[in-house]
Design an enzyme around this catalytic site. Sequence first.
Site, mmCIF file in Angstrom:
data_model
loop_
_atom_site.group_PDB
_atom_site.id
_atom_site.type_symbol
_atom_site.label_atom_id
_atom_site.label_comp_id
_atom_site.label_asym_id
_atom_site.label_seq_id
_atom_site.Cartn_x
_atom_site.Cartn_y
_atom_site.Cartn_z
ATOM 1 N N ASP A 84 -6.952 4.673 10.242
ATOM 2 C CA ASP A 84 -7.050 3.346 8.857
ATOM 3 C C ASP A 84 -8.145 4.187 7.744
ATOM 4 O OD1 ASP A 84 -5.250 2.317 7.566
ATOM 5 O OD2 ASP A 84 -4.706 0.734 8.793
ATOM 6 N N ASP A 137 -11.253 -0.002 13.351
ATOM 7 C CA ASP A 137 -11.806 0.074 12.635
ATOM 8 C C ASP A 137 -13.517 -0.549 12.169
ATOM 9 O OD1 ASP A 137 -9.395 0.465 11.034
ATOM 10 O OD2 ASP A 137 -8.673 -1.450 10.973
ATOM 11 N N LYS A 141 -3.039 4.905 6.756
ATOM 12 C CA LYS A 141 -3.173 6.189 8.223
ATOM 13 C C LYS A 141 -2.620 6.568 8.131
ATOM 14 C CE LYS A 141 -1.253 1.753 10.003
ATOM 15 N NZ LYS A 141 -0.998 0.778 9.283
ATOM 16 N N ARG A 143 6.947 0.055 1.826
ATOM 17 C CA ARG A 143 6.665 -0.533 2.394
ATOM 18 C C ARG A 143 5.754 -1.675 3.101
ATOM 19 N NH1 ARG A 143 5.970 3.667 4.308
ATOM 20 N NH2 ARG A 143 4.509 4.523 5.601
ATOM 21 N N ARG A 172 -8.572 -7.959 11.780
ATOM 22 C CA ARG A 172 -8.698 -9.588 10.678
ATOM 23 C C ARG A 172 -9.535 -10.386 11.203
ATOM 24 N NH1 ARG A 172 -3.221 -7.819 10.528
ATOM 25 N NH2 ARG A 172 -3.632 -6.433 9.003
ATOM 26 N N CYS A 208 -4.048 -16.984 16.498
ATOM 27 C CA CYS A 208 -3.589 -16.380 17.384
ATOM 28 C C CYS A 208 -3.464 -17.123 18.499
ATOM 29 C CB CYS A 208 -4.251 -15.070 18.004
ATOM 30 S SG CYS A 208 -4.193 -13.786 15.999
ATOM 31 N N ARG A 225 0.462 -1.174 -0.401
ATOM 32 C CA ARG A 225 -0.110 0.231 -0.340
ATOM 33 C C ARG A 225 0.644 1.236 -0.038
ATOM 34 N NH1 ARG A 225 -4.524 -0.403 3.711
ATOM 35 N NH2 ARG A 225 -5.764 -1.477 2.150
ATOM 36 N N TYR A 226 2.144 0.980 0.747
ATOM 37 C CA TYR A 226 3.033 2.041 0.764
ATOM 38 C C TYR A 226 4.013 2.041 -0.061
ATOM 39 C CZ TYR A 226 -0.132 2.949 5.352
ATOM 40 O OH TYR A 226 -1.323 2.532 5.667
ATOM 41 N N CYS A 280 -8.950 -11.822 19.724
ATOM 42 C CA CYS A 280 -9.427 -10.311 19.588
ATOM 43 C C CYS A 280 -10.366 -9.890 19.803
ATOM 44 C CB CYS A 280 -8.418 -8.692 19.806
ATOM 45 S SG CYS A 280 -6.462 -9.217 20.728
ATOM 46 N N CYS A 329 -10.427 -7.339 16.647
ATOM 47 C CA CYS A 329 -9.864 -7.446 15.630
ATOM 48 C C CYS A 329 -10.172 -6.673 14.560
ATOM 49 C CB CYS A 329 -9.261 -9.110 15.075
ATOM 50 S SG CYS A 329 -8.049 -9.247 13.988
HETATM 51 C C1 LIG Z 1 0.539 -0.229 8.684
HETATM 52 C C2 LIG Z 1 0.945 -1.009 7.359
HETATM 53 C C3 LIG Z 1 2.342 -0.876 7.181
HETATM 54 C C4 LIG Z 1 3.005 -0.051 8.234
HETATM 55 O O1 LIG Z 1 2.985 1.634 8.528
HETATM 56 P P1 LIG Z 1 3.928 1.893 9.052
HETATM 57 O O2 LIG Z 1 2.503 3.469 9.244
HETATM 58 O O3 LIG Z 1 4.952 2.226 8.661
HETATM 59 O O4 LIG Z 1 4.047 1.708 10.418
HETATM 60 C C5 LIG Z 1 2.783 -1.060 5.928
HETATM 61 N N1 LIG Z 1 1.219 -1.293 5.342
HETATM 62 C C6 LIG Z 1 0.128 -2.041 5.538
HETATM 63 C C7 LIG Z 1 -0.646 -2.305 4.493
HETATM 64 C C8 LIG Z 1 0.444 -1.406 6.528
HETATM 65 O O5 LIG Z 1 -1.142 -1.252 7.255
HETATM 66 S S1 SF4 Z 2 -5.888 -7.819 16.912
HETATM 67 FE FE1 SF4 Z 2 -6.399 -9.752 15.919
HETATM 68 S S2 SF4 Z 2 -4.265 -10.368 15.028
HETATM 69 FE FE2 SF4 Z 2 -4.324 -9.442 16.536
HETATM 70 S S3 SF4 Z 2 -3.535 -10.788 18.262
HETATM 71 FE FE3 SF4 Z 2 -5.722 -9.626 18.242
HETATM 72 S S4 SF4 Z 2 -6.997 -11.635 17.000
HETATM 73 FE FE4 SF4 Z 2 -4.379 -11.447 16.660
#
Ligand SMILES: *Cc1c(COP(=O)(O)O)cnc(C)c1O
Ligand code: SF4
Length: 476
Positions: free
Chosen positions: A368, A331, A375, A152, A170, A161, A148-149, A165, A168
């Site tokens: 996000d 989120d 972000k 990275r 996801r 996990c 996305r960025y 959570c 979460c």
């Molecule tokens: C959060 C995230 C990152 C890392 O972002 P930073 O702002 O550098 O911590 C990279 N890729 C994705 C898809 C993310 O959600």
């Molecule tokens: S936030 Fe989601 S991915 Fe992270 S530890 Fe909790 S359940 Fe696992």
Amino acid sequence: MGLGDTQAMSLLNESAIRTPRPLTVSAPATDDEPPSRPRRHPAWQNVPDHQWDDWHWQSQNAVRSVRQLRHLLPFSESELEAMGSLEAEYKLAIPPYYFSLIDVNDPNDPIRLQSVTSPLEAENPSGYELEDPLDEDKDSPVPGLTHRYPDRVLMVTTHVCTMYCRFCTRKRTTMVRDGWDAISRDDERMLEYIRDHSEIKDVVVSGGDPLSLPPARLKFFLDGLKAIKHVDVVRLGTRVPVTLPQKLFDQNLIDMLADAEKVWIQTHFNHPREITPETERACKALLRGGMPVNNHTVLLKGVNDDLATMRLLMRELLRIKVRPYYIFHCDPVIGAGHFRTSIWKGLEIMEGLRGHMSGLGVPTYVVDSPHGGGKIPLMPNYLVSASDDAVILRNYEGMLVRYQAEDKPGTSERTRTRGVSALLTGAKSALVPENNERLARRESHVHGHSGCGSQSAEPEAPAENNQRLPLFMAKR
Ligand SMILES: *Cc1c(COP(=O)(O)O)cnc(C)c1O
Ligand code: SF4
């Protein structure tokens, strides 16, 4: 792993459960309490220390069903019924260590809210919650990897996990059951993609929780990334230091992470009560192995949405040398709507942190963005007003000061505001700068989509030929 209920239940001593023993073992810590002996729920009172401190035991005895929960906490029949019907939908796992941090007499205990199934998960309060709120699937050039960025990427390496959570992001994928040892073709493809893209400097290894991977698979990813020259930083996103710190008492694991050389730990504490002698020991082991430990916190209603709790959390994190990095606004995830609080609450907390406590303890508050916008940082306004040559600034106490804005007043060109005002009037819903690399990349991954990725970035916008948008020109 994945041991069933039988083993866990065998350790729940039935007589201990039936005896009307007052359940007050996990009252909040006081200063005169010896820090060395962990508190325990009565069900595990008689477990020998060597087992309690063994992560295998903790994992094998994790609470994984509503049937177990009913013996551990008070519930009404209707609550149990509602929770039972959620069992098939969302996974449940709470290691005894983490469970024992719950004050069993408090139905709104912050540890309990994070870990124990709630009937509220069946609701969708605002109707706004989504299954993939961050459009992660759409920025995914190969399965499991989100690019996305510019420099990275994020890799999903497992759906397992140690504790699930309830809020979460996801949540949708935590349903999937895996955990096999074999390296899959998709695992290889993620590494190949990173190897082929030299602009990638930083890889977030996420999940699920990568520290729940079988050691051989974890090592496969770590070795693979270590060998890629252009990758400088490997961030392991893990809640293991919080929910199963015993795992990091294993020096072999620490050594494996340290040997990977590029590893930073990104952990996830949400409440000061999660900071215990065990978590402290786990974080110290990581730090001693040369891994910086950063933390993100999710802003959660009823858990940490008040200033005093957040201040204490940030102070405690600094005490154990964990650097607060982000506070995430929760989120909009299906089944987690009851955790969402307002942006105003988040801003109020930031206002109460900056300047009032060590700057090292002040994370960045981020939202996000929908449509895969990534972000976006938010903070209180410190810029109160501006003229051509000066700005009026506000400090943390509310003092207003005039500050000379430029060396030579009057030389600046007037900033164009046309694009942004189109947003304010509601004529447009998004502005996308010309030659946006992210959308171009997205276009090249997504088959059968034309234009500049506008269908995925902005579902409501009609597809149209707008390949060359001038900078900040409105997208129609
Ligand atoms: C959060 C995230 C990152 C890392 O972002 P930073 O702002 O550098 O911590 C990279 N890729 C994705 C898809 C993310 O959600
Ligand atoms: S936030 Fe989601 S991915 Fe992270 S530890 Fe909790 S359940 Fe696992």
